[in-house]
Scaffold this active site. Sequence first.
Site, mmCIF file in Angstrom:
data_model
loop_
_atom_site.group_PDB
_atom_site.id
_atom_site.type_symbol
_atom_site.label_atom_id
_atom_site.label_comp_id
_atom_site.label_asym_id
_atom_site.label_seq_id
_atom_site.Cartn_x
_atom_site.Cartn_y
_atom_site.Cartn_z
ATOM 1 N N TRP A 63 0.836 -1.208 0.000
ATOM 2 C CA TRP A 63 0.000 0.000 0.000
ATOM 3 C C TRP A 63 0.863 1.247 0.000
ATOM 4 C CZ3 TRP A 63 -4.337 -1.229 -1.848
ATOM 5 C CH2 TRP A 63 -4.982 -2.414 -1.496
ATOM 6 N N ASP A 68 -1.825 6.818 6.278
ATOM 7 C CA ASP A 68 -2.848 5.874 5.832
ATOM 8 C C ASP A 68 -3.126 4.966 7.024
ATOM 9 O OD1 ASP A 68 -4.299 3.753 4.836
ATOM 10 O OD2 ASP A 68 -2.915 3.268 3.203
ATOM 11 N N LYS A 106 -12.134 -1.728 6.733
ATOM 12 C CA LYS A 106 -11.330 -2.626 7.557
ATOM 13 C C LYS A 106 -11.814 -2.602 9.012
ATOM 14 C CE LYS A 106 -8.680 -3.307 3.970
ATOM 15 N NZ LYS A 106 -7.682 -2.385 3.494
HETATM 16 C C1 LIG Z 1 -7.085 -1.954 2.118
HETATM 17 C C2 LIG Z 1 -6.054 -0.911 2.212
HETATM 18 C C3 LIG Z 1 -5.953 0.127 1.264
HETATM 19 C C4 LIG Z 1 -6.857 0.204 0.058
HETATM 20 O O1 LIG Z 1 -8.100 0.647 0.414
HETATM 21 P P1 LIG Z 1 -9.237 0.919 -0.670
HETATM 22 O O2 LIG Z 1 -10.268 1.614 0.153
HETATM 23 O O3 LIG Z 1 -9.663 -0.408 -1.200
HETATM 24 O O4 LIG Z 1 -8.674 1.774 -1.745
HETATM 25 C C5 LIG Z 1 -4.983 1.086 1.459
HETATM 26 N N1 LIG Z 1 -4.149 1.050 2.509
HETATM 27 C C6 LIG Z 1 -4.206 0.071 3.431
HETATM 28 C C7 LIG Z 1 -3.259 0.081 4.587
HETATM 29 C C8 LIG Z 1 -5.155 -0.942 3.304
HETATM 30 O O5 LIG Z 1 -5.220 -1.916 4.220
#
Ligand SMILES: *Cc1c(COP(=O)(O)O)cnc(C)c1O
Length: 355
Positions: A99, A166, A190
């Site tokens: 990511w 993030d 998540k």
């Molecule tokens: C799942 C995830 C993403 C991607 O998220 P989307 O909402 O599907 O774009 C980005 N960063 C992390 C750390 C993730 O676990």
Amino acid sequence: MKKYNFNAGPSILPREVIEQTAAACLDFDNSGLSLMEISHRAKNFQPVVDEAEALMKELLDIPEGYKVLFLGGGASLEFCMVPFNFLEKKAAYLNTGVWATKAMKEAKLFGEVVEIASSADKNFTYIPQNYTIPTDADYLHITTNNTIYGTEIREDIDSPIPLIADMSSDFLSRPLDVSKYALIYGGAQKNLAMAGVTFVIVKEDALGKVSRQIPTMLDYRTHVKKGSMFNTPPVVPIYSALMNLRYIKAHGGVKAMDKLAHQRAEIVYGEIDRNKLFVGTAEESSRSLMNLTFVLKPEYQDLQDEFLAFATSKGMVGVKGHRDVGGFRASCYNAMSIEGCEALVACMKEFEAKH
Ligand SMILES: *Cc1c(COP(=O)(O)O)cnc(C)c1O
């Protein structure tokens, strides 16, 4: 048979959050209409967004000067919106996995990207500790929890430049010092809500520092000004987020979530370390409390499919590891019960006894 949902994302949510959202999809606020068929500007929907923002501020003790946004596009769109809004010349990124790498790729479209450290040399099994943050960069970007590799930065680091994180997969699992960040973002699917909404916490005076033109929808200032209502926001996912925020508050807030996360991790990592068949993949000091990754020891590799089938037969769902790591991953988000972790451990023990 009871199912235990260890999916990495979209993932487990408290049962009552799902039930309340389902009920609102049938009849929202005793209106006789579904949440799916009302205007986002309806008089009874604005309070949903307002309460979600207020609860987020309360739960995370967000200081004055920050705005909470609920947007579309997922964390992946934030990979591009962040540099669009913050990168004038140069940005610093800590590379802790897939990511983070994807976030860097987008940033490179906007300026110079400095990778200040990377754990790619060991397949991202650790969080780099020794790095220098360039003080002339516009911001530092980190990924607090690396969902795929099971590593986590479970503290609020000090940065001499604006810090952007993030937090897709560990948001609301612990108290945060929001004042250390210029922006926090993540996909809700998540640990916050059903898929479809992206949360952003942004320091208002950190915006407006780049000279480029920003398309209206990609400009954070648009959404700050319009209170996440510039266009039609993801109404049902936002409602599910509100139900979960209420749930977290009713269950002791993020402090209680943090305590539970430690308890779950102790149970599951304890068994990974004790069981003769398995070994954890992340370095111990970098271990995530959210995604617990482990593999079979080399001498037991041929049991891979058998363990998966066995775990599935015992009600475990989603324990197959990501293809980049292999093995197994038990994602233990806020809604995962201690009982679920104990069931997984019992399953690992029983499998060990068979071999
Ligand atoms: C799942 C995830 C993403 C991607 O998220 P989307 O909402 O599907 O774009 C980005 N960063 C992390 C750390 C993730 O676990």
